[in-house]
Design a protein around this motif. Structure first.
Motif, PDB file in Angstrom:
ATOM      1  N   GLU A 100       2.005 -14.170  -2.040  1.00 36.62           N
ATOM      2  CA  GLU A 100       1.733 -12.689  -1.786  1.00 36.62           C
ATOM      3  C   GLU A 100       2.241 -12.201  -0.656  1.00 36.62           C
ATOM      4  N   TYR A 102       2.410  -9.774   2.667  1.00 37.73           N
ATOM      5  CA  TYR A 102       1.613  -8.899   3.823  1.00 37.73           C
ATOM      6  C   TYR A 102       2.251  -8.449   4.866  1.00 37.73           C
ATOM      7  N   GLY A 105      -1.077  -8.806   8.035  1.00 39.56           N
ATOM      8  CA  GLY A 105      -2.575  -9.281   7.514  1.00 39.56           C
ATOM      9  C   GLY A 105      -2.883  -8.367   6.445  1.00 39.56           C
ATOM     10  N   THR A 106      -2.146  -7.165   6.141  1.00 39.09           N
ATOM     11  CA  THR A 106      -2.589  -6.151   4.938  1.00 39.09           C
ATOM     12  C   THR A 106      -1.656  -6.441   3.832  1.00 39.09           C
ATOM     13  N   LYS A 107      -2.159  -6.708   2.808  1.00 37.36           N
ATOM     14  CA  LYS A 107      -1.773  -6.898   1.578  1.00 37.36           C
ATOM     15  C   LYS A 107      -0.615  -5.647   0.915  1.00 37.36           C
ATOM     16  N   VAL A 108       0.624  -5.962   0.654  1.00 44.09           N
ATOM     17  CA  VAL A 108       1.540  -4.804   0.038  1.00 44.09           C
ATOM     18  C   VAL A 108       2.109  -5.340  -1.193  1.00 44.09           C
ATOM     19  N   ASP A 192       3.767 -13.171   5.370  1.00 47.77           N
ATOM     20  CA  ASP A 192       3.691 -11.857   6.153  1.00 47.77           C
ATOM     21  C   ASP A 192       5.076 -11.301   6.907  1.00 47.77           C
ATOM     22  N   PHE A 262      -0.754  -8.679  16.307  1.00 50.18           N
ATOM     23  CA  PHE A 262      -0.150  -7.480  16.128  1.00 50.18           C
ATOM     24  C   PHE A 262       0.326  -6.746  17.394  1.00 50.18           C
TER      25      PHE A 262
END
Length: 291
Positions: A100, A102, A105-108, A192, A262
């Motif tokens: 996947e 990211y 840390g945020t899935k896109v 990521d 981050f």
């Protein structure tokens, strides 16, 4: 260590072959070198990995880009052809790899991965403009990513690429390394692309800055020129000064990415702003700001 020896002697052999056959990168208005140089470094690195790293899936995905680079070195392909071919290779990878995607840390959506690969591969091609720079930053990146076969293959090429370069990577090398390191970074950071972008910070900065600079001047964003950061720094600091400065900045960006925090994104932005203003001052000869 065997990779280093094979690459070193392979680079020297291909240098002689390039000189004899006329496979040379000739000087032009958008290049800094003043004499024809064989663009065979990428071939030496590729052949070394064909022996020692052919089982690496990232190597397999990078093969089409190596072939594209060879064709570009011979026929000087248009940017449309190169972008289209790179897009197909990127799509092949995105559809084949189960990871996947990211951003910090945020899935896109996966489409962002395709765009990211397309941009990063071309970003490496953009920074390959002065002796030693592309090889130096690629060696450090490969080493930090744990890609030891690639790292030692690059290291074998570097002695003949340091200023004044006897051998260039060629587009075959920049496309190959750009693809390999981009995909390896994506996998190293578990999908990521935020942290991978920080790690690949100098190429990313340069392609974004180049695109915006040309757009600001109402020029084709994909057209080549001699006003990249490394070109301007080289005119002010010389080849060795520019090489050491930009290699150090790239290494610092590598460390920001490896921290996987981050907050380091803001430090990255600060360094990019300093880099931009330094470029502008160098370009204007300290009389103001100029792109």
């Amino acid at each position: 260590m065997l990779e280093f020896l094979v690459s070193f002697f392979g680079t020297f052999t291909l240098f002689l072959i390039g000189k004899r056959t006329g496979f040379l990168d000739h000087p032009s208005s958008r290049k800094l070198h003043e004499s024809a140089v064989p663009p065979v470094g990428g071939i030496a690195i590729f052949l070394t990995l064909l022996v020692f790293g052919r089982d690496n899936p990232v190597f397999v995905y990078s093969i089409p880009m190596f072939v594209l680079g060879i064709l570009d070195d011979i026929f000087d392909l248009s940017y449309k052809v190169k972008l289209t071919a790179t897009a197909f290779v990127s799509l092949w990878y995105v559809l084949s790899v189960p990871l996947e995607t990211y951003i910090f840390g945020t899935k896109v959506p996966q489409i962002l991965l395709l765009i990211w690969i397309l941009g990063m591969v071309n970003a490496f091609n953009v920074i390959d403009g002065i002796d030693g720079l592309m090889g130096g930053i690629s060696f450090l990146m490969a080493l930090l990513l744990g890609e030891k076969s690639l790292a030692f293959s690059i290291l074998g090429f570097i002695p003949m690429n340091l200023p004044p370069a006897k051998v260039f990577l060629g587009n075959n090398g920049s496309f190959f390394l750009g693809t390999f390191l981009s995909l390896a970074s994506f996998q190293f950071f578990d999908g990521d692309i935020g942290f991978a972008t920080l790690f690949l910070g100098l190429p990313f900065y340069e392609i974004v800055f180049s695109f915006l600079r040309r757009a600001w001047k109402r020029k084709n964003p994909f057209s080549p020129d001699k006003f990249h950061t490394h070109h301007v720094f080289c005119r002010r600091l010389g080849k060795w000064g520019s090489f050491i400065t930009l290699l150090s900045i790239s290494a610092f960006f590598n460390l920001l990415g490896l921290s996987e925090k981050f907050q380091t994104f803001f430090l990255y932005l600060v360094i990019c702003i300093i880099l931009f203003f330094t470029y502008s001052l160098f370009q204007s000869d300290y009389r103001g700001f100029d792109l």
